[in-house]
Design an enzyme around this catalytic site. Structure first.
Site, mmCIF file in Angstrom:
data_model
loop_
_atom_site.group_PDB
_atom_site.id
_atom_site.type_symbol
_atom_site.label_atom_id
_atom_site.label_comp_id
_atom_site.label_asym_id
_atom_site.label_seq_id
_atom_site.Cartn_x
_atom_site.Cartn_y
_atom_site.Cartn_z
ATOM 1 N N HIS A 101 -13.524 -3.696 -7.109
ATOM 2 C CA HIS A 101 -12.302 -3.633 -7.916
ATOM 3 C C HIS A 101 -12.415 -2.418 -8.830
ATOM 4 C CE1 HIS A 101 -8.754 -5.245 -10.058
ATOM 5 N NE2 HIS A 101 -9.307 -4.634 -11.089
ATOM 6 N N CYS A 102 -11.488 -1.490 -8.675
ATOM 7 C CA CYS A 102 -11.535 -0.232 -9.434
ATOM 8 C C CYS A 102 -10.483 -0.257 -10.532
ATOM 9 C CB CYS A 102 -11.290 0.951 -8.497
ATOM 10 S SG CYS A 102 -11.433 2.548 -9.332
ATOM 11 N N PRO A 103 -10.894 -0.340 -11.802
ATOM 12 C CA PRO A 103 -9.889 -0.319 -12.883
ATOM 13 C C PRO A 103 -9.209 1.038 -13.030
ATOM 14 C CG PRO A 103 -12.112 -0.279 -13.784
ATOM 15 C CD PRO A 103 -12.264 -0.482 -12.315
ATOM 16 N N GLY A 156 -6.378 0.707 -10.852
ATOM 17 C CA GLY A 156 -5.591 -0.482 -11.159
ATOM 18 C C GLY A 156 -5.373 -1.399 -9.979
ATOM 19 N N ASN A 157 -6.376 -1.489 -9.076
ATOM 20 C CA ASN A 157 -6.212 -2.326 -7.897
ATOM 21 C C ASN A 157 -7.572 -2.556 -7.260
ATOM 22 O OD1 ASN A 157 -4.984 -3.838 -5.920
ATOM 23 N ND2 ASN A 157 -3.665 -2.208 -5.165
#
Length: 440
Positions: free
Chosen positions: A192-194, A197-198
Site C-alpha cells: 500500500h503506497c500512501p 493514495g492507493n
C-alpha cells in the site's frame, strides 16, 4: 441519481357497484432509488465520478505528491527553460514537458484505478463454504471441528498455501493479501503506497513502476538543467549573483537533490523485483527463499529476466472484478396490502426481482385431519387427533396460483402448529407478517 417508481396493478377483480356504493381500491406504490454498487462498497475506499475513480480513504499524501511534482516542474518551465532554450537548445523544454506529462499520466492511472480488489463472498457463498469445509469430529459423534483455514495448491511442483480471509470470507488466491488500510483482498498484492493514495496490485503495478521510473528521470533531468542554468549564469558574473538572479533554481535544486536518492533507490528496487517476478510483500517475507535446507523457488518466474520484464510491462491487463457502476437490485419487493372488492387472491401476490410469482393463501376449509402431501419428494404424514403437533394438517397447507392460472398445493417445510408456525409459514412464502390482522 434517478428515481424509479414501481406500481403493481391488480387484474381479475370486480368493480361492480351495489346501489351507490363502489368497492374501494387501495394500491401501495413503492418508491425505490437506483443504488450503484460503489455506494455500498464494504471496503475503506473513496469513489469519484460515479464510481469511475477509486482511491484509498487516506489520500492526503497523494495530494502532497502532486503538489511537489507540479510546483517543481512549474518553476522549472517558468524560469530555467526560458534561459536554457535561448542559451543551449529549444529541445530542453520539449523533453521536460514530455517527461512531466508521462509522470502525471502514470501517477493518476495508478492512483485512480482498481488495484485488483477481490470481491467479498456473499452471505450464501460464505455459508456454503463453511458447510463444505465442515470436518466431522471422530472423538465426539455429532459434532464438528472448526473448518481448516488454509488450503494447499501445487504450481509447477511448488506447494503454495492459500490462507482464509476472515473479513472477505474467501480463500485468497496465490500472491493475494489483505490490505488493512483499504480493508480489501488484492490480487498480486505488492504494497500500500500512501504517496500514490492507493494499493499497488496486479492491475496497476506496471503503471506504478513506470511512474517511479519516469519520476526518477524527471528529477535527474530537472536537477541537471538547474545546475547548468546556474553554471551558465555564474560565468557571466559569479555564483551568488546567479542564485540571486534565479532564486527558483535554488528551490528546484534542493527539492530534486533530496528526492533523487529515495526515488532512484525505489526505482532500482522495483526494477530488481520486476526482473525477478517478485512482489514487495513476497520479498520482505521471504516467501520463495530456501528455508531449513528445503528447496524453494518462485513458480511464477518465466525463466529469464527479459521475459519477466515483458510480462509485467507488456502483458495483458486483467479486467476489474468489481462491477462498481452496476445497480444494486433489491432481493425482494412486496406489495403489503391491496384491498379491492373481490380481489383477495391478488392482494397476497409476491413480487421478487420484479417478477410475478402468483399469490399465496391459507386454506381454511374444514376437512378431516388426514393430511396428504402433493410434493413427491416429501413423505406423506398421516395425522390424527392423537398425533403430536409435529404433523402437517390440511388447514396448514399452502395453495398458490401460478402465472398461468393453475392452482397448486404445497406442504410447508416447518413443523408444529399454532400462531408461531403460521408466522414462519407466511415468512417463508414471502407474505408480510401481521399478527393483528386476522383476515389473512
Amino acid at each position: 441519481m434517478k428515481d424509479y417508481y414501481t406500481a403493481v396493478s391488480t387484474t381479475g377483480f370486480s368493480n361492480t357497484k351495489t346501489g351507490e356504493e363502489q368497492d374501494s381500491q387501495e394500491i401501495q406504490i413503492k418508491m425505490t432509488k437506483t443504488v450503484r454498487r460503489w455506494e455500498v462498497f464494504p471496503g475503506k475506499n473513496k469513489f469519484y465520478c460515479g464510481g469511475r475513480i477509486m482511491m484509498a480513504r487516506q489520500a492526503g499524501v497523494f495530494y502532497l505528491t502532486c503538489a511537489l511534482i507540479i510546483i517543481t516542474s512549474g518553476l522549472f518551465f517558468a524560469f530555467d527553460c526560458v534561459y536554457l532554450a535561448i542559451k543551449v537548445t529549444p529541445a530542453i523544454p520539449a523533453i521536460g514537458g514530455a517527461l512531466f506529462i508521462f509522470v502525471m499520466a502514470t501517477l493518476l492511472r495508478t492512483s485512480f484505478s482498481d488495484p485488483g480488489v477481490i470481491p467479498r463472498a456473499s452471505a450464501e457463498e460464505a455459508a456454503e463454504m463453511e458447510r463444505q469445509n465442515e470436518v466431522a469430529n471422530p472423538n465426539s459423534p455429532g459434532t464438528y471441528r472448526p473448518p481448516p483455514r488454509t488450503k494447499e495448491v501445487v504450481i509447477k511442483g511448488q506447494v503454495i498455501k492459500l490462507k482464509y480471509c476472515f473479513t472477505c470470507k474467501i480463500f485468497r488466491p496465490p500472491r493475494a493479501s489483505h490490505c488493512s488500510l483499504c480493508d480489501n483482498c488484492v490480487e498480486r498484492f505488492d504494497h500500500h503506497c500512501p504517496w500514490v493514495g492507493n494499493c499497488v496490485g496486479r492491475r496497476n503495478y506496471r503503471y506504478f513502476y513506470l511512474f517511479i521510473l519516469s519520476l526518477s528521470l524527471l528529477c535527474i533531468y530537472i536537477f541537471a538543467c538547474v545546475l547548468t542554468n546556474l553554471i551558465l549564469r555564474a560565468q557571466e558574473d559569479n555564483f551568488l549573483t546567479a542564485m540571486k538572479d534565479s532564486p527558483a533554481s535554488v528551490i528546484e535544486a534542493l527539492v530534486c537533490f533530496f528526492s533523487i536518492w529515495s526515488v532512484v533507490g525505489l526505482a532500482g528496487f522495483h526494477s530488481y523485483l520486476t526482473a525477478s517476478e517478485l512482489t514487495t510483500n513476497e520479498d520482505i517475507k521471504g516467501t520463495f527463499t530456501a528455508k531449513r535446507g528445503q528447496d524453494n523457488f518462485n513458480p511464477f518466474s518465466k525463466g529469464t529476466l527479459f521475459k519477466n520484464c515483458m510480462g509485467v510491462l507488456c502483458g495483458p491487463n486483467p479486467p476489474s472484478l468489481l462491477d462498481r457502476r452496476g445497480h444494486v437490485v433489491p432481493e425482494t419487493e412486496t406489495v403489503s396490502h391491496v384491498s379491492v372488492g373481490h380481489a383477495e387472491k391478488d392482494a397476497n401476490m409476491v413480487i421478487s426481482h420484479h417478477e410475478y410469482y402468483g399469490s399465496t393463501h391459507i386454506t381454511t376449509q374444514k376437512t378431516n385431519n388426514i393430511g396428504t402431501s402433493t410434493n413427491p419428494d416429501r413423505p406423506v404424514t398421516v395425522v390424527t387427533d392423537e398425533t403430536p403437533p409435529e404433523g402437517i394438517k390440511k388447514r396448514d397447507m399452502i395453495s398458490y396460483q401460478t402465472p398461468d392460472g393453475t392452482i397448486n398445493n404445497k406442504v410447508p417445510p416447518i413443523s408444529g402448529s399454532g400462531q408461531g408456525d403460521l408466522s414462519r409459514l407466511l415468512k417463508f412464502y414471502g407474505r408480510p407478517i401481521d399478527h393483528d390482522n386476522t383476515n389473512l
